[in-house]
Design a protein around this motif. Structure first.
Motif, PDB file in Angstrom:
ATOM      1  N   PRO A 151       0.821  -1.346  -0.011  1.00 25.87           N
ATOM      2  CA  PRO A 151       0.047   0.069   0.158  1.00 25.87           C
ATOM      3  C   PRO A 151       0.776   1.133   0.049  1.00 25.87           C
ATOM      4  O   PRO A 151       0.264   2.530  -0.260  1.00 25.87           O
ATOM      5  N   ILE A 152       2.023   1.353   0.362  1.00 23.95           N
ATOM      6  CA  ILE A 152       2.942   2.494   0.515  1.00 23.95           C
ATOM      7  C   ILE A 152       2.723   3.157  -1.091  1.00 23.95           C
ATOM      8  O   ILE A 152       2.420   2.638  -2.042  1.00 23.95           O
ATOM      9  N   THR A 153       2.774   4.561  -0.966  1.00 21.88           N
ATOM     10  CA  THR A 153       2.671   5.345  -2.153  1.00 21.88           C
ATOM     11  C   THR A 153       4.237   5.198  -2.822  1.00 21.88           C
ATOM     12  O   THR A 153       5.334   5.155  -2.328  1.00 21.88           O
ATOM     13  N   LYS A 154       4.221   5.155  -4.146  1.00 18.44           N
ATOM     14  CA  LYS A 154       5.353   5.083  -5.193  1.00 18.44           C
ATOM     15  C   LYS A 154       4.891   6.015  -6.184  1.00 18.44           C
ATOM     16  O   LYS A 154       4.001   5.947  -6.771  1.00 18.44           O
ATOM     17  N   VAL A 155       6.025   6.788  -6.623  1.00 18.62           N
ATOM     18  CA  VAL A 155       5.911   8.055  -7.328  1.00 18.62           C
ATOM     19  C   VAL A 155       7.146   7.898  -8.212  1.00 18.62           C
ATOM     20  O   VAL A 155       8.302   7.973  -7.632  1.00 18.62           O
ATOM     21  N   LEU A 156       6.950   7.735  -9.436  1.00 13.31           N
ATOM     22  CA  LEU A 156       8.361   7.745 -10.371  1.00 13.31           C
ATOM     23  C   LEU A 156       8.200   9.138 -11.026  1.00 13.31           C
ATOM     24  O   LEU A 156       7.404   9.805 -11.350  1.00 13.31           O
ATOM     25  N   VAL A 157       9.568   9.527 -10.787  1.00 10.97           N
ATOM     26  CA  VAL A 157       9.871  10.635 -11.261  1.00 10.97           C
ATOM     27  C   VAL A 157      11.017  10.680 -12.370  1.00 10.97           C
ATOM     28  O   VAL A 157      11.996   9.939 -12.322  1.00 10.97           O
ATOM     29  N   ARG A 158      10.720  11.346 -13.448  1.00  9.61           N
ATOM     30  CA  ARG A 158      11.614  11.234 -14.609  1.00  9.61           C
ATOM     31  C   ARG A 158      12.180  12.519 -14.803  1.00  9.61           C
ATOM     32  O   ARG A 158      11.248  13.517 -15.062  1.00  9.61           O
ATOM     33  N   ALA A 159      13.350  12.829 -15.068  1.00  8.86           N
ATOM     34  CA  ALA A 159      13.859  14.253 -15.164  1.00  8.86           C
ATOM     35  C   ALA A 159      15.408  13.990 -15.612  1.00  8.86           C
ATOM     36  O   ALA A 159      16.104  13.215 -15.173  1.00  8.86           O
ATOM     37  N   SER A 160      16.069  15.054 -16.113  1.00 11.76           N
ATOM     38  CA  SER A 160      17.574  14.820 -16.356  1.00 11.76           C
ATOM     39  C   SER A 160      18.193  15.401 -14.969  1.00 11.76           C
ATOM     40  O   SER A 160      17.797  16.189 -14.330  1.00 11.76           O
ATOM     41  N   SER A 205      20.844  16.579 -14.323  1.00  9.89           N
ATOM     42  CA  SER A 205      21.666  17.784 -14.534  1.00  9.89           C
ATOM     43  C   SER A 205      20.484  18.785 -13.856  1.00  9.89           C
ATOM     44  O   SER A 205      20.540  19.966 -13.156  1.00  9.89           O
ATOM     45  N   ALA A 206      19.321  18.706 -14.414  1.00  9.75           N
ATOM     46  CA  ALA A 206      18.314  19.604 -14.060  1.00  9.75           C
ATOM     47  C   ALA A 206      17.681  19.517 -12.577  1.00  9.75           C
ATOM     48  O   ALA A 206      17.478  20.556 -11.976  1.00  9.75           O
ATOM     49  N   VAL A 207      17.815  18.223 -12.137  1.00 12.78           N
ATOM     50  CA  VAL A 207      17.278  18.113 -10.767  1.00 12.78           C
ATOM     51  C   VAL A 207      18.423  18.451  -9.813  1.00 12.78           C
ATOM     52  O   VAL A 207      17.964  18.817  -8.659  1.00 12.78           O
ATOM     53  N   GLY A 208      19.624  18.524 -10.150  1.00 12.76           N
ATOM     54  CA  GLY A 208      20.716  18.954  -9.150  1.00 12.76           C
ATOM     55  C   GLY A 208      20.832  17.933  -8.055  1.00 12.76           C
ATOM     56  O   GLY A 208      20.502  16.807  -8.339  1.00 12.76           O
ATOM     57  N   SER A 209      21.059  18.396  -7.107  1.00 14.57           N
ATOM     58  CA  SER A 209      21.226  17.606  -5.804  1.00 14.57           C
ATOM     59  C   SER A 209      20.248  17.454  -4.906  1.00 14.57           C
ATOM     60  O   SER A 209      20.307  17.193  -3.792  1.00 14.57           O
ATOM     61  N   SER A 210      18.934  17.854  -5.523  1.00  9.28           N
ATOM     62  CA  SER A 210      17.723  17.711  -4.455  1.00  9.28           C
ATOM     63  C   SER A 210      17.286  16.277  -4.449  1.00  9.28           C
ATOM     64  O   SER A 210      16.525  15.808  -3.472  1.00  9.28           O
ATOM     65  N   PHE A 211      17.891  15.361  -5.422  1.00  5.75           N
ATOM     66  CA  PHE A 211      17.463  13.824  -5.386  1.00  5.75           C
ATOM     67  C   PHE A 211      18.775  13.134  -5.139  1.00  5.75           C
ATOM     68  O   PHE A 211      19.688  13.637  -5.262  1.00  5.75           O
ATOM     69  N   SER A 212      18.590  11.967  -4.586  1.00  6.09           N
ATOM     70  CA  SER A 212      19.596  11.034  -4.637  1.00  6.09           C
ATOM     71  C   SER A 212      20.454  10.595  -5.734  1.00  6.09           C
ATOM     72  O   SER A 212      19.751  10.914  -6.661  1.00  6.09           O
ATOM     73  N   ASP A 213      21.595  10.228  -5.854  1.00  6.13           N
ATOM     74  CA  ASP A 213      22.314   9.599  -6.809  1.00  6.13           C
ATOM     75  C   ASP A 213      21.639   8.389  -7.602  1.00  6.13           C
ATOM     76  O   ASP A 213      21.102   7.850  -6.593  1.00  6.13           O
ATOM     77  N   PHE A 214      22.246   8.136  -8.664  1.00  7.71           N
ATOM     78  CA  PHE A 214      21.376   6.847  -9.212  1.00  7.71           C
ATOM     79  C   PHE A 214      22.233   5.679  -8.449  1.00  7.71           C
ATOM     80  O   PHE A 214      23.568   5.657  -8.214  1.00  7.71           O
ATOM     81  N   GLY A 215      21.368   4.688  -8.045  1.00  6.00           N
ATOM     82  CA  GLY A 215      22.068   3.584  -7.132  1.00  6.00           C
ATOM     83  C   GLY A 215      22.016   3.693  -5.739  1.00  6.00           C
ATOM     84  O   GLY A 215      22.509   2.918  -4.835  1.00  6.00           O
ATOM     85  N   SER A 264       2.627  16.750  -5.294  1.00  9.63           N
ATOM     86  CA  SER A 264       2.614  18.030  -5.137  1.00  9.63           C
ATOM     87  C   SER A 264       3.898  18.461  -4.470  1.00  9.63           C
ATOM     88  O   SER A 264       4.635  19.523  -4.736  1.00  9.63           O
ATOM     89  N   GLN A 265       4.087  17.950  -3.409  1.00  6.01           N
ATOM     90  CA  GLN A 265       5.703  18.267  -2.874  1.00  6.01           C
ATOM     91  C   GLN A 265       6.794  18.098  -3.925  1.00  6.01           C
ATOM     92  O   GLN A 265       7.743  18.937  -3.910  1.00  6.01           O
ATOM     93  N   ILE A 266       6.792  17.096  -4.514  1.00  4.91           N
ATOM     94  CA  ILE A 266       7.868  16.809  -5.605  1.00  4.91           C
ATOM     95  C   ILE A 266       7.614  17.916  -6.591  1.00  4.91           C
ATOM     96  O   ILE A 266       8.775  18.579  -6.925  1.00  4.91           O
TER      97      ILE A 266
END
Lengths: 94, 221, 937, 425
Positions: free
Chosen positions: B56-65, B67-77, B110-112
């Motif tokens: 039941p937990i929420t899962k949201v898929l985010v796609r973006a480059s 470089s555009a996202v910068g450090s706001s998200f975790s690195d790949f892996g 909406s937060q993302i």
């Protein structure tokens, strides 16, 4: 199970990848049957270094190009589509 | 050229008060209760090795480059918690999956969106809560169980706490995230929902050697 | 209960636990042994001498090597054939029997073959039984009765096996002194080590050695145990080394499972597998009572078994001397020690059911019941061969040694490399282990120890002893003698590979481990070449045979279910396997399900349909490239049917795609094509159209998909949908809407019709799938709402004339042949397969897909029935065929040649049973409502 | 210049009487084929001493009187695909041209032992291709119907009949891969592949054909669009006709003549178990499970699978092959889990886009190909050899192989064999 070096994920077991075959450019002139069928069917199929496309379908889902030795299965270079192809011709190869 | 499609209805709004019940693909062990409209188990084990269904937990898929996202998200892996308690996982190059509390898809999205506002290039968010099944395998022998069905090196040296990878688990492509709990190894295993019952059975079978017990839904976000 | 008359008093290194007695049976008779015994040691202790009969001549055979590789010790244990009695640990209650003997091991009728042996040389069967050809099955039947090996039992339960993946910096294959030392040193360098030993205990030859050896072993074992970074796997076989150091280990003796296959990815492999003692070829060398020196040492020192009473020892090395000493200590009378190094020679052994006497080169004959040979070694090359090494022959040492062609990630140590005192082996092992660790860890080695040089380890000189007579057996399991090999070589089968294939030498269950070197030696002699020139065969995996059960492990075949599966199961739906999906084929009566849809309303679970979420400004460009038709002008809210072709113009998939927003589309594919199409799209986007801005997400499982079909479907849906205007005007055919169903928001509703009826395809967030499914049936009860399965859907789509990719088309069917002239737009810029479709459009059509109806409406031609002209000229085939409950007649789709394709032509369909049915070619694919008035209702 | 056609010699006949005489006298059999010096010129050079090359040589000499022929091989007789396949014979193909061609091969195989005076042990035990889905069952019916119309004995049988033919088979309906039926082909069976190679080599050699082992072709000379001869480490050889009968290296050999082929080389793996008492009569194939299995007279089970998923010239076996094989075999026959895999090996398969061979002429005059056999080469050996011999002798492509020419790819006229299941042993 050979290892393939995914440019994103590192070395992974080959069963995570889809083999897309020898890299061959799609002809821009589609009206020439001979040219088109050569693109579709004729293969270099070398016993040695060959450039091919792989898709890491069971992993990151990304496509990449690899230069693999078709006898030893060694991979000496990988690169992403559209990036500059590495120059491996000076290295020893058989 | 405006390239964002963020304005579109990107998600499934959380269900209104309704009799309709959402269900995991996995048969739930009794006793049952409801969690954000989902039927979940409240079984309690206290076992040293536990397997819980967290579908039941929420899962949201985010796609973006990246470089555009910068450090706001975790690195790949890699996976890390954000300020809101979401687990943000670098699931693929230029792709993240954000796990959150059950029933919080709209809020999470909406937060993302807020965080990524103004990012260059195409940015898309897709609610995949209903697409995936998620299991939590936790306990000292969790690695021993996974080693029977997954070829990735799970040692601390190569796959420490906070590691995320996609690979095959018992023949199914999965996203595996290590997020230790109370100092014990714990793995979140996210997979296509249709494989849910199969994967669950496989995990129980592989875990039998280590006396795995099936635990109820636990709040981890 | 038989006593154990040949059991010795306790020995210092024995591995048996005399406090734990195990009962077992041998050919129906009760025996007893100890925990720690092998099957063979327990039987030898009980005085048994004959363990098997040979394959061809049914000669009695006894213990030769007393190890995993002993070719004479294959027995049946319960329903398990070919168990290695010299290796397999005795278990309580084992039912052991001999395999190749009838009526009994002691009196075997097959041994009569020995009297005609001269006519049955290797390959004799190639030269006879040719005429008459029709009698070959009878000859064959006789030959089959000589098949060696045990029996498999029909209905035997699958054993419990499983698998595990492991990752090691250093994997050491072989737990002798060199291997243990290598593991210790590698661990000290900071490496994760896996140490694998074939025998149940670490130690290699130290286990059956002198008190000094045992003391040394105890120290090494303590050192290994003190290092938690060494994982020790004993009673485990390194079965193979594959590319990139992927190593298979078969583990036995675990509490949970019979066998476990461990698949190890090792950064560096250290091969420390030691040596195998090789037999000597002389007349009578296969008699029970003729043993290798290592067999004698194992029997005496590990299992406290006295292998004979009066012995002759023929030796050429220290191991032979040690065996003679062991025998003396065990109370065996050692009558003669014949030392080949001092010119001693062995001519033949005599005896009928076992050894009686030995004839020596000096002309003497010695009566004895045990002949021990110690004539040299064979290096087991599998792991080195698999790493690319080709062994070379060392004349001086009279054995093959590694050729030096190893890659950086494989090292060798111990006996396989060379000989020396234990101290040297240990030193070499340590240095090799340290080197392995440094290579594995790269520059990050935790240890500060300075690299020590690896000491030299070379094979010691050894007399070249291969054979003393032609009648000796070279291959025990195949009953091939030196004489057979000589004859075959002279006949022209004179390379190792040809000789081996012709005589079957080295092809038996022992895999040539003991036999290869002697085979090569005989061939060398026959051809006048040296052994080195003759070369050896490449060792192939597995190192020792591995059971199918262990290789299979658990059955991990992924299965996919829709969210409604519990409901289908509860209602007794008949399941059908569709790829990985399990789906309901029908709920009892597919024809009734069809009629209910045509009359009322039915619902079907179509969750496996492929679904892709496409977003971005370039989606319409992408669609234009993927599909053969045009996509530029699709309105938001509209849905369009499309067909995709491969670059060869062959129809690959079809489905509908709808536009949900300005830059948001939703695509459906066939169920079976879902994964391939997703990959196909990613491939184009990532390699050719990288600048296009499109994000593709697989959503197949995100939605439970339910098709609601039938004239009352709108009425049913209206009861559950409040936020979408379902009227024909507001929501026409080929449109899509988003809304809530039964209170579940975020649903997609497509108005499309595979069945040919007014219908809605609903995509409901999966978690709610079962709830919505139940709600539809509940609310529609008075409307006649009922489920239908895949079979009813197939009937209805055929009534409607919709083709199925892969059924009505095949791997070469291009779009025009499939009848898609109306859809293909060759004036589009470029799309996948366009070039070939242009070519197809320009050449005369050869065949095409058409609707067909048998003239006799009651005859339903089976699918794949051929369409012929004349007696047997094939003009096409029926691709789909059903009896239509709606039309009350048989209906078909089929591919027919162009000359038969015009509407009204009556073609001949040949059924599998030979009957011929006149069948009419129809104007449309659709048999029912070709105008589509129902689905547009 | 030497005379056309080397001296023939009568080989000593093999027979039961011969065995008896040799056994009593303890004398040697004559050499199975003679070794000879390499000549400077031959009428025909055949590259590859496998079943295709040897059969072509044999029929050139026996049917057309052309025996100034050299068969060159870089290794030993039958050391490539001809000695690495699983020796299954059948003719129940999908297309009429395929069925006719393979049926001719079966016909030659049926008489081969007598023809060659060498027991090739062709055991016609019946061949079952299992169907686990309704789609594959439909393909089985398709094949059976095409077969019948070409006069080939082939029919679809029920699970009960499968159980009767192979009692060890699990035909229960709860299996993950239920057996819905099978294509049964009674004339199909297994043969001793080495014996076929040796028998052809011996018979061809007796007619004057020279067999040169360890003689690798390293170059092909072409002048003005015509083949001139080949280069080997033992010297140059002139020949007006060079026939490429290689498998696994077909692209490389053709490349020496400047001819490109529509071939991708994939390894195909096989394995054999230890012997057990014979329990399996028919040859069993499952396309969905990618496995085929038969039991030899010696009691071993011989297994094969589909080709490896990526192109390679590697003949090192893989572990995953044996794992998948075992898992799938146990799906079919759950009670043989205690049998053990004794040995695994790999061969090379030259895969074409339409799963059909390439036989006939090439743009280089005198350079002929008999290649691209995928996983079907051994079955085809005799018919391919016969047809290629006819092409060499007459200069005309026989009707039997006219559908399989190289030009079909450029013309976009592929053969429909791809319509069948991906594994079709």
């Amino acid at each position: 199970m050979i290892l393939l070096p995914c440019p994103h994920c590192g070395k992974r077991n080959s069963n995570e990848f889809s083999y897309l075959g020898e890299s061959a450019p799609r002809p821009t002139e589609t009206g020439d049957a001979k040219l088109w069928r050569a693109y579709l069917y004729t293969k270099e199929n070398p016993a040695g270094w060959t450039r091919e496309t792989w898709l890491h379908s069971g992993g990151c889902g990304k496509a990449f190009l690899a230069e693999r030795h078709s006898v030893t299965n060694e991979v000496r270079a990988t690169w992403l589509p559209g990036r500059k192809e590495p120059d491996t011709t000076t290295e020893a190869g058989s | 050229m405006p390239t964002s499609t963020r304005k579109g209805p990107a998600s499934v709004p959380d269900p209104i008060a309704t009799a309709m019940l959402a269900r995991s693909p996995v048969r739930q062990s009794k006793p049952l209760r409801q969690e954000a409209g989902w039927e979940v188990s409240s079984a309690d084990t206290g076992a040293a090795l536990e397997l819980a269904d967290l579908t039941p937990i929420t899962k949201v898929l985010v796609r973006a480059s990246s470089s555009a996202v910068g450090s706001s998200f975790s690195d790949f892996g890699r996976a890390r918690r954000d300020e809101a308690g979401h687990l943000v996982v670098g699931a693929r190059p230029d792709e993240w999956i954000v796990f959150g509390k059950a029933g919080s898809a709209a809020a999470t999205i909406s937060q993302i969106e807020e965080r990524l506002a103004g990012a260059e290039g195409l940015v898309t968010l897709v609610d995949v809560t209903h697409r995936d099944v998620v299991f939590l395998l936790s306990g000292t022998d969790a690695r021993g169980v996974l080693e029977k069905i997954c070829a990735i090196d799970l040692s601390d040296r190569t796959s420490p706490d906070g590691t995320a990878f996609r690979s095959r688990v018992a023949g199914v492509s999965c996203l595996v995230v290590r997020e230790d709990r109370d100092g014990r190894p714990a793995y979140l295993i996210d997979a296509d929902r249709s494989y849910g019952q199969y994967l669950f059975d496989v995990l129980v079978d592989a875990g039998a050697e280590f006396s795995v017990e099936v635990a109820g839904y636990t709040e981890v976000f | 209960m038989t006593r154990s008359p040949r059991r010795l008093d306790p020995r210092p290194g024995e591995v048996i636990d005399r406090n734990r007695r195990l009962g077992f049976s041998w050919n129906g008779k009760r025996y007893e042994g100890y925990e720690g015994d092998t099957i063979a040691s327990a039987l030898a202790a009980a005085g048994e001498r004959i363990f098997s009969r040979s394959f061809k001549y049914h000669r009695p055979r006894g213990i030769l090597a007393a190890s995993l590789h002993d070719p004479n010790l294959l027995v049946q244990v319960g329903d398990e054939p070919n168990v290695r009695a010299g290796y397999r640990k005795l278990e309580d209650g084992m039912a052991v029997s001999a395999q190749n003997a009838w009526p009994s091991l002691n009196y075997d009728v097959g041994s009569l073959n020995q009297t005609v042996a001269r006519f049955l040389g290797a390959g004799f069967y190639y030269k006879t039984f040719m005429k008459p050809q029709r009698l070959w099955p009878a000859y064959e039947h006789v030959l089959q009765r000589f098949a060696a090996g045990g029996k498999v039992a029909q209905g035997a339960e699958r054993r419990d096996c499983d698998k595990r993946y492991a990752h090691a910096d250093v994997l050491v294959a072989g737990g002798g002194p060199a291997g243990m030392s290598a593991a210790i040193a590698a661990a000290d360098e900071g490496a994760r080590v896996m140490l694998v030993e074939e025998e149940p205990g670490l130690g290699g030859h130290l286990r059956w050695g002198t008190p000094d050896d045992l003391a040394r072993l105890a120290e090494l074992r303590t050192e290994v145990a003190a290092r938690p970074s060494i994982e020790v796997l004993t009673y485990s076989l390194v079965a193979g080394r594959y590319d990139d150091n992927w190593i298979s280990v078969l583990q036995r003796g675990l509490p949970q499972v019979t066998e476990r296959l461990v698949k190890v990815r090792a950064k560096v492999l250290v091969v420390a597998v030691g040596l195998i003692e090789r037999p000597y070829v002389f007349e009578g060398n296969d008699l029970p009572g003729v043993m290798l020196s290592t067999a004698v040492r194992r029997l005496v020192n590990l299992y406290a078994v006295k292998p004979g009473d009066r012995a002759v020892v023929f030796l050429a090395n220290e191991e032979g001397e040690a065996a003679a000493e062991d025998l003396r200590q065990a109370g065996v009378e050692v009558l003669r020690v014949v030392d080949a190094r001092r010119g001693g020679g062995l001519l033949r052994a005599r005896g009928r059911r076992g050894l009686d006497s030995v004839e020596l080169q000096d002309g003497s004959s010695v009566a004895c019941d045990l002949l021990v040979t110690a004539v040299g070694w064979t290096a087991p090359m599998l792991l080195l061969n698999a790493s690319g090494d080709r062994p070379t022959y060392d004349e001086e040492a009279a054995r093959f040694v590694p050729g030096g062609g190893l890659p950086d990630n494989v090292l060798a140590t111990g006996g396989i490399l060379g000989d020396g005192p234990v101290g040297l082996l240990v030193d070499h092992g340590r240095a090799t282990g340290a080197l392995a660790a440094r290579r594995a860890l790269g520059g990050d080695a935790a240890s500060s120890s300075s690299p020590e040089a690896v000491p030299a380890l070379t094979a010691a000189p050894h007399p070249a002893l291969f054979r003393s007579g032609t009648r000796g057996f070279v291959d025990y399991s195949e009953d091939v003698s030196a004489k057979d090999l000589m004859a075959a070589a002279r006949e022209g089968y004179d390379s190792v590979e040809l000789l081996k294939r012709y005589t079957t030498a080295t092809m038996g269950p022992a895999q040539g481990k003991l036999e290869t070197i002697n085979t090569v030696a005989v061939l060398a002699e026959a051809t006048g070449r040296s052994i080195g020139e003759t070369g050896t065969t490449v060792w192939r995996p597995p190192h020792s045979p591995i059971s199918l059960g262990a290789l299979a492990g658990r059955n991990y075949e992924p299965v996919r279910y829709s969210p409604m599966q519990p409901w289908h199961e509860a209602k007794g739906a008949v399941p059908i396997v569709a790829g990985q999906w399990i789906r309901p084929e029908h709920y009892g009566d597919p024809a009734a399900e069809v009629l209910n849809v045509r009359k009322n309303v039915g619902i079907i679970d179509v969750t496996p349909l492929g679904k892709l979420d496409l977003r971005g400004p370039d989606v319409s460009r992408l669609l234009n490239f993927l599909y053969v038709n045009k996509w530029s002008k699709l309105e938001v809210g509209a849905v369009r049917y499309g067909v995709m072709c491969g670059e060869d113009g062959v129809v690959a998939d079809d489905g509908v795609t709808g536009r949900l927003g300005p830059e948001r589309y939703f695509m459906s594919t066939t169920s079976s094509g879902a994964a391939a199409i997703h990959e196909w799209i990613e491939r184009w986007l990532q390699t050719s159209f990288r600048e296009w801005q499109v994000h593709v997400t697989s959503m197949t499982s995100a939605f439970a998909s339910i098709n609601v079909a039938g004239p009352r479907s709108r009425e049913l849906l209206a009861r559950l949908v409040a936020d979408v205007d379902l009227s024909a005007a507001a929501f026409p055919y080929m449109n899509v809407r988003q809304g809530s169903i039964a209170g579940v928001p975020g649903c997609l509703m497509w108005r499309i019709g595979f069945t040919g009826e007014l219908s809605y395809e609903l995509h409901v967030p999966s978690g709610y799938g079962l709830s919505v499914w139940e709600a539809l049936l509940e609310s529609g009860r008075d409307l006649g709402a009922a489920p239908f399965g895949v079979e009813a859907q197939r009937i209805m789509r055929l009534e409607k004339g919709h083709f199925i990719v892969g059924q009505d088309t095949d791997g070469l069917t291009q779009a025009f042949t499939a009848g898609l002239d109306w859809l293909v737009k060759l004036d589009k810029e470029d799309f996948a397969g366009k070039a070939e479709l242009v070519f197809e459009s320009e050449r005369p059509r050869e065949s095409r897909l058409v609707g067909l109806q048998p003239v006799d409406p009651t005859v339903v031609p089976p699918e794949a029935s051929q369409i012929v002209s004349g007696s047997s000229t094939i003009e096409g085939r029926i691709t789909s065929s059903r009896f239509s409950p709606t039309l009350n007649r048989a209906i078909c789709l089929g591919i027919v040649s162009q000359r038969c394709a015009s509407p009204g032509t009556v073609v001949t369909v040949v059924h599998p049973d030979g009957t011929r049915t006149p069948t009419r070619v129809m104007e449309h694919h659709a048999h029912f409502d070709p105008e589509g008035t129902r689905l547009r209702a | 210049m030497r005379q056309r056609g080397a001296t023939r010699r009568r080989p000593q006949r093999y027979s039961a009487f011969g065995l008896l005489r040799h056994g009593l006298r303890h004398d040697d059999w004559p050499r199975v084929w003679r070794t000879s010096e390499l000549d400077r010129r031959y009428d025909v050079v055949i590259v590859g001493a496998g079943v295709h090359g040897l059969a072509a040589a044999y029929y050139l000499a026996s049917k057309h009187g052309i025996s100034k022929v050299a068969v060159l091989d870089k290794g030993y007789v039958g050391g490539g695909g001809s000695g690495r396949n699983t020796a299954i014979l059948r003719s129940n193909y999908l297309t009429p041209e395929g069925v006719r061609f393979y049926e001719r091969s079966m016909e030659l195989y049926r008489n081969l032992a007598v023809d060659l005076n060498f027991n090739v042990m062709f055991a016609q035990r019946g061949h079952l291709t299992l169907a686990h889905t309704d789609a594959s069952l439909r393909t089985m019916v398709w094949r059976a119907e095409v077969n019948k119309l070409q006069g080939v004995n082939s029919e679809v049988v029920s699970p009960e009949e499968v159980k009767r033919l192979v009692p060890f088979m699990d035909v229960s309906n709860h299996a993950r891969y239920p057996i819905l039926g099978a294509l049964y082909h009674p004339p199909g069976g297994i043969i001793r592949h080495d014996a076929v190679n040796w028998g052809y080599a011996r018979a061809a050699n007796a007619l004057g054909v020279e067999i040169h082992q360890n003689t690798e072709v390293t170059g092909i000379t072409v002048r003005d669009g015509r083949v001139q001869g080949v280069t080997t480490p033992r010297g140059e050889i002139a020949a007006p006709i060079v026939l490429n009968c290689t498998a696994g290296w077909a692209s490389l050999v053709a490349g020496m003549a400047g001819v490109k082929l529509p071939i991708i080389t994939h390894p195909l793996q096989a394995a054999v178990t230890e012997p057990v008492k014979v329990f399996l009569g028919a040859v069993v194939v499952s396309g969905s499970l990618h496995v085929y299995v038969s039991q030899t007279d010696r009691g071993e089970l011989v297994f094969g699978a589909s080709t490896d998923p990526y192109a390679s010239y590697s003949m090192r076996g893989s572990l995953e092959f044996t794992e998948e094989l075992a898992s799938h075999v146990l799906e079919l026959m759950p009670s043989i889990g205690r049998m053990r895999v004794l040995r695994q090996w790999a061969g090379l398969c030259d895969m074409t886009p339409d799963f059909s061979p390439v036989m006939g002429t090439t743009p280089v005059e005198g350079f002929l190909v008999d290649v691209g056999w995928g996983t079907y080469g051994f079955k085809a050996g005799p018919a391919a050899g016969e047809a290629m011999a006819e092409l060499v002798a007459t200069g005309r492509t026989p009707e039997l192989i006219s559908a399989f020419g190289l030009a079909r790819f450029e013309q976009g006229r592929l053969v429909g064999e791809r319509g069948a299941a991906s594994v079709g042993h």
